[in-house]
Motif scaffolding. Structure first.
Motif, PDB file in Angstrom:
ATOM      1  N   PRO A 113      45.843  68.099 -49.552  1.00 52.24           N
ATOM      2  CA  PRO A 113      46.200  69.064 -50.598  1.00 52.24           C
ATOM      3  C   PRO A 113      47.647  69.512 -50.436  1.00 52.24           C
ATOM      4  CG  PRO A 113      44.668  70.041 -49.026  1.00 52.24           C
ATOM      5  CD  PRO A 113      44.818  68.603 -48.636  1.00 52.24           C
ATOM      6  N   ALA A 114      48.277  69.840 -51.558  1.00 51.02           N
ATOM      7  CA  ALA A 114      49.706  70.224 -51.538  1.00 51.02           C
ATOM      8  C   ALA A 114      49.973  71.283 -50.467  1.00 51.02           C
ATOM      9  CB  ALA A 114      50.100  70.744 -52.913  1.00 51.02           C
ATOM     10  N   ILE A 115      49.085  72.237 -50.352  1.00 47.93           N
ATOM     11  CA  ILE A 115      49.371  73.352 -49.438  1.00 47.93           C
ATOM     12  C   ILE A 115      49.429  72.914 -47.971  1.00 47.93           C
ATOM     13  CG2 ILE A 115      46.958  74.113 -49.152  1.00 47.93           C
ATOM     14  CD1 ILE A 115      48.798  76.971 -49.711  1.00 47.93           C
ATOM     15  N   GLN A 116      48.746  71.839 -47.631  1.00 48.26           N
ATOM     16  CA  GLN A 116      48.814  71.388 -46.223  1.00 48.26           C
ATOM     17  C   GLN A 116      50.227  70.920 -45.875  1.00 48.26           C
ATOM     18  OE1 GLN A 116      45.573  69.027 -44.666  1.00 48.26           O
ATOM     19  NE2 GLN A 116      46.834  68.274 -42.968  1.00 48.26           N
ATOM     20  N   TYR A 117      50.902  70.277 -46.823  1.00 46.42           N
ATOM     21  CA  TYR A 117      52.295  69.871 -46.572  1.00 46.42           C
ATOM     22  C   TYR A 117      53.151  71.118 -46.292  1.00 46.42           C
ATOM     23  CZ  TYR A 117      51.266  65.267 -48.683  1.00 46.42           C
ATOM     24  OH  TYR A 117      50.759  64.032 -48.972  1.00 46.42           O
ATOM     25  N   VAL A 118      52.854  72.183 -47.049  1.00 41.96           N
ATOM     26  CA  VAL A 118      53.667  73.401 -46.923  1.00 41.96           C
ATOM     27  C   VAL A 118      53.421  74.071 -45.568  1.00 41.96           C
ATOM     28  CG1 VAL A 118      54.163  75.642 -47.982  1.00 41.96           C
ATOM     29  CG2 VAL A 118      53.702  73.671 -49.430  1.00 41.96           C
ATOM     30  N   VAL A 119      52.158  74.130 -45.160  1.00 40.53           N
ATOM     31  CA  VAL A 119      51.849  74.732 -43.844  1.00 40.53           C
ATOM     32  C   VAL A 119      52.453  73.861 -42.735  1.00 40.53           C
ATOM     33  CG1 VAL A 119      49.988  75.394 -42.255  1.00 40.53           C
ATOM     34  CG2 VAL A 119      49.770  75.898 -44.684  1.00 40.53           C
ATOM     35  N   GLU A 120      52.378  72.545 -42.891  1.00 43.97           N
ATOM     36  CA  GLU A 120      52.978  71.653 -41.880  1.00 43.97           C
ATOM     37  C   GLU A 120      54.482  71.881 -41.783  1.00 43.97           C
ATOM     38  OE1 GLU A 120      49.659  68.076 -42.263  1.00 43.97           O
ATOM     39  OE2 GLU A 120      51.692  67.684 -42.936  1.00 43.97           O
ATOM     40  N   GLU A 121      55.110  72.108 -42.924  1.00 45.22           N
ATOM     41  CA  GLU A 121      56.561  72.357 -42.920  1.00 45.22           C
ATOM     42  C   GLU A 121      56.877  73.642 -42.137  1.00 45.22           C
ATOM     43  OE1 GLU A 121      58.196  72.787 -46.868  1.00 45.22           O
ATOM     44  OE2 GLU A 121      60.021  73.689 -46.067  1.00 45.22           O
ATOM     45  N   ALA A 122      56.073  74.679 -42.365  1.00 44.98           N
ATOM     46  CA  ALA A 122      56.302  75.958 -41.669  1.00 44.98           C
ATOM     47  C   ALA A 122      56.125  75.781 -40.160  1.00 44.98           C
ATOM     48  CB  ALA A 122      55.342  77.018 -42.197  1.00 44.98           C
ATOM     49  N   HIS A 127      39.633  74.956 -46.277  1.00 42.35           N
ATOM     50  CA  HIS A 127      40.428  73.794 -45.888  1.00 42.35           C
ATOM     51  C   HIS A 127      41.063  73.977 -44.508  1.00 42.35           C
ATOM     52  CE1 HIS A 127      42.636  70.109 -46.227  1.00 42.35           C
ATOM     53  NE2 HIS A 127      43.729  70.755 -45.861  1.00 42.35           N
ATOM     54  N   PHE A 128      41.464  75.208 -44.197  1.00 44.01           N
ATOM     55  CA  PHE A 128      42.150  75.429 -42.917  1.00 44.01           C
ATOM     56  C   PHE A 128      41.184  75.913 -41.827  1.00 44.01           C
ATOM     57  CE2 PHE A 128      45.576  75.517 -46.037  1.00 44.01           C
ATOM     58  CZ  PHE A 128      46.416  74.576 -45.458  1.00 44.01           C
ATOM     59  N   ASP A 129      39.897  75.910 -42.125  1.00 46.30           N
ATOM     60  CA  ASP A 129      38.878  76.332 -41.166  1.00 46.30           C
ATOM     61  C   ASP A 129      38.214  75.084 -40.562  1.00 46.30           C
ATOM     62  OD1 ASP A 129      37.244  77.988 -39.795  1.00 46.30           O
ATOM     63  OD2 ASP A 129      36.165  78.766 -41.552  1.00 46.30           O
ATOM     64  N   ARG A 130      37.493  75.253 -39.434  1.00 42.06           N
ATOM     65  CA  ARG A 130      36.741  74.117 -38.878  1.00 42.06           C
ATOM     66  C   ARG A 130      35.583  73.781 -39.808  1.00 42.06           C
ATOM     67  NH1 ARG A 130      38.077  73.276 -33.294  1.00 42.06           N
ATOM     68  NH2 ARG A 130      36.970  71.322 -33.560  1.00 42.06           N
ATOM     69  N   HIS A 131      35.199  72.519 -39.848  1.00 40.38           N
ATOM     70  CA  HIS A 131      34.033  72.094 -40.624  1.00 40.38           C
ATOM     71  C   HIS A 131      33.114  71.384 -39.629  1.00 40.38           C
ATOM     72  CE1 HIS A 131      31.390  70.439 -43.509  1.00 40.38           C
ATOM     73  NE2 HIS A 131      32.226  70.398 -44.549  1.00 40.38           N
ATOM     74  N   TRP A 132      32.266  72.212 -38.970  1.00 45.36           N
ATOM     75  CA  TRP A 132      31.495  71.701 -37.835  1.00 45.36           C
ATOM     76  C   TRP A 132      30.579  70.550 -38.211  1.00 45.36           C
ATOM     77  CZ3 TRP A 132      33.554  73.163 -33.540  1.00 45.36           C
ATOM     78  CH2 TRP A 132      34.186  74.395 -33.445  1.00 45.36           C
ATOM     79  N   GLU A 133      29.890  70.680 -39.377  1.00 43.06           N
ATOM     80  CA  GLU A 133      28.913  69.624 -39.730  1.00 43.06           C
ATOM     81  C   GLU A 133      29.622  68.279 -39.936  1.00 43.06           C
ATOM     82  OE1 GLU A 133      28.059  71.954 -42.872  1.00 43.06           O
ATOM     83  OE2 GLU A 133      26.159  72.761 -42.135  1.00 43.06           O
ATOM     84  N   ASP A 181      43.978  72.947 -37.087  1.00 47.08           N
ATOM     85  CA  ASP A 181      44.712  73.162 -35.830  1.00 47.08           C
ATOM     86  C   ASP A 181      46.186  73.468 -36.084  1.00 47.08           C
ATOM     87  OD1 ASP A 181      42.491  72.675 -34.379  1.00 47.08           O
ATOM     88  OD2 ASP A 181      42.928  70.573 -33.967  1.00 47.08           O
ATOM     89  N   LEU A 182      46.518  73.787 -37.305  1.00 49.26           N
ATOM     90  CA  LEU A 182      47.943  73.860 -37.647  1.00 49.26           C
ATOM     91  C   LEU A 182      48.672  75.106 -37.157  1.00 49.26           C
ATOM     92  CD1 LEU A 182      48.155  72.272 -41.186  1.00 49.26           C
ATOM     93  CD2 LEU A 182      49.313  71.522 -39.115  1.00 49.26           C
ATOM     94  N   GLY A 183      47.976  76.170 -36.940  1.00 45.93           N
ATOM     95  CA  GLY A 183      48.662  77.399 -36.517  1.00 45.93           C
ATOM     96  C   GLY A 183      47.691  78.550 -36.665  1.00 45.93           C
ATOM     97  N   ASN A 184      48.225  79.762 -36.604  1.00 40.48           N
ATOM     98  CA  ASN A 184      47.365  80.931 -36.819  1.00 40.48           C
ATOM     99  C   ASN A 184      47.481  81.311 -38.281  1.00 40.48           C
ATOM    100  OD1 ASN A 184      46.791  81.081 -34.062  1.00 40.48           O
ATOM    101  ND2 ASN A 184      48.783  82.052 -33.740  1.00 40.48           N
ATOM    102  N   ILE A 185      46.444  80.986 -39.031  1.00 41.12           N
ATOM    103  CA  ILE A 185      46.531  81.235 -40.466  1.00 41.12           C
ATOM    104  C   ILE A 185      45.736  82.489 -40.822  1.00 41.12           C
ATOM    105  CG2 ILE A 185      46.211  80.246 -42.768  1.00 41.12           C
ATOM    106  CD1 ILE A 185      46.692  77.560 -41.577  1.00 41.12           C
ATOM    107  N   HIS A 186      46.411  83.393 -41.496  1.00 36.38           N
ATOM    108  CA  HIS A 186      45.796  84.669 -41.907  1.00 36.38           C
ATOM    109  C   HIS A 186      45.800  84.706 -43.431  1.00 36.38           C
ATOM    110  CE1 HIS A 186      46.609  86.009 -37.746  1.00 36.38           C
ATOM    111  NE2 HIS A 186      47.718  85.306 -37.911  1.00 36.38           N
ATOM    112  N   TYR A 187      44.976  85.603 -43.965  1.00 35.91           N
ATOM    113  CA  TYR A 187      44.875  85.686 -45.424  1.00 35.91           C
ATOM    114  C   TYR A 187      44.969  87.135 -45.869  1.00 35.91           C
ATOM    115  CZ  TYR A 187      43.191  81.000 -44.722  1.00 35.91           C
ATOM    116  OH  TYR A 187      43.112  79.685 -44.341  1.00 35.91           O
ATOM    117  N   VAL A 188      45.598  87.328 -47.013  1.00 37.94           N
ATOM    118  CA  VAL A 188      45.558  88.640 -47.647  1.00 37.94           C
ATOM    119  C   VAL A 188      45.318  88.371 -49.120  1.00 37.94           C
ATOM    120  CG1 VAL A 188      48.081  88.792 -48.040  1.00 37.94           C
ATOM    121  CG2 VAL A 188      46.747  90.866 -47.893  1.00 37.94           C
TER     122      VAL A 188
END
Ligand code: UTP
Length: 322
Positions: free
Chosen positions: A49-58, A80-86, A108-115
């Motif tokens: 997804p587009a946003i993964q490129y952006v998080v990788e850039e950061a 998308h940024f959480d573990r998917h155990w199953e 595993d990309l970093g510490n991702i927080h949400y608001v």
């Protein structure tokens, strides 16, 4: 005020940049109906997804503390940024290490927080939602639908400018004069074009989506910013502007003319590859450009594309001559 005085007024006093804010709460109306139930930042660009490129850039620029500003449909982004155990267990059971690594990478990309931005009141308002998380430190803003090719190191260059000059830093791209109305547009210290390199300039003013006749330059603001935390106080007092939205450009316009500590805006001219994946045509270009260069798919895709274009040219020639 001279450039030297300007620099002195905006010496960085509040540490280095460690946090990234990614606004991803816009309505995405340009890409409807695809974005009716899916955030535009989740649209796939080749296989991510587009946003993964952006998080990788950061994270590549050393910003591992990422705050995402989300709106409705936030679940897809968080998942998308959480573990998917199953899924991980199923791939492990199959011994599919390659796909397992791909699935794990996004969590595993970093510490991702949400608001949450309760209502899409504009980009400026989305940035203001990050105030508590960011605190009194300079921070990066990366728009979640704006992709910078990973071979171009724009964010790192902008962080260096902030460290050297203080204040805020924006990314600028030269666009054809008739396209300036699609962007925020910068007025810059006169004479920059004649100043040789011209890749870092002092910004004297900003205007959101001007009519081409009134545009101060053909320098468009693109979706990367390094902001001084004093922006929050300004944003809190910024009334809705163009489109009845609280515009980050309007707040930055105030910073540009401010001589207070933390004031002043510099622009870094970007001449690399950038895609607005919230725009349908630019999205298609991004998919093709990144698919052609993809490590696994690039070669097959390029041969197919070459054949496809030749076929299309031949049939256009046929219909022109018949
Ligand atoms: P856009 O200008 O692309 O607006 O936002 P939009 O509403 O998302 O999309 P369109 O124009 O209707 O198609 C620029 C960035 O700011 C974020 C968007 O998610 C995008 O990353 N944004 C915009 C917010 O987070 N909140 C808002 O209220 C507005």
């Amino acid at each position: 005020m001279t450039s030297t005085e300007h620099r002195a007024a905006s010496v960085p006093t509040r540490g280095t940049v460690t946090k990234a804010v990614i606004p991803a709460a816009g309505l995405g109306t340009r890409f409807l109906p695809a974005t009716k139930a899916t955030p535009k930042e989740m649209l796939p660009v080749v296989d991510k997804p587009a946003i993964q490129y952006v998080v990788e850039e950061a994270t590549r620029a050393g910003l591992r503390d990422v705050l995402m500003v989300t709106g409705r449909n936030k679940a897809a982004l968080e998942d998308h940024f959480d573990r998917h155990w199953e899924l991980e267990k199923a791939l492990e059971a199959k011994g599919d290490q390659l796909r397992l690594a791909r699935v794990r990478k996004s969590s595993d990309l970093g510490n991702i927080h949400y608001v949450r931005q309760g209502e899409p009141l504009g980009l400026g308002h989305a940035v203001l939602c990050a105030a508590d998380h960011v605190g009194n430190h300079p921070f990066a803003v990366l728009l979640g639908d704006d992709l910078i090719d990973n071979r171009d190191h724009l964010l790192e260059a902008m962080i260096e400018v902030r460290e050297a000059m203080g204040g805020s830093v924006i990314a600028l791209m030269e666009v054809p004069p008739e396209s300036v109305q699609l962007y925020g547009c910068a007025a810059v210290e006169p004479g920059w074009q004649e100043n040789g390199d011209g890749s870092v300039l002092r910004v004297t003013g900003l205007v959101e989506k001007p009519d081409p006749a009134d545009a101060p330059s053909n320098l468009a603001v693109i979706g990367r910013y390094i902001l001084d935390p004093s922006i929050f106080e300004i944003l809190a007092k910024t009334p809705p502007g163009r489109g009845n939205e609280i515009q980050l450009t309007d707040a930055l316009q105030q910073c540009a003319s401010s001589t207070e500590p933390g004031g002043g805006v510099h622009g870094v001219i970007f001449r690399g590859r950038r895609y607005d994946t919230g725009d349908r045509l630019d999205y298609l270009k991004a998919v093709v450009r990144l698919a052609v260069d993809h490590r696994e798919l690039g070669s097959d895709f390029s041969s197919w594309l070459t054949g496809f274009v030749a076929e299309k040219d031949a049939s256009a020639l046929d219909s022109a001559t018949s």
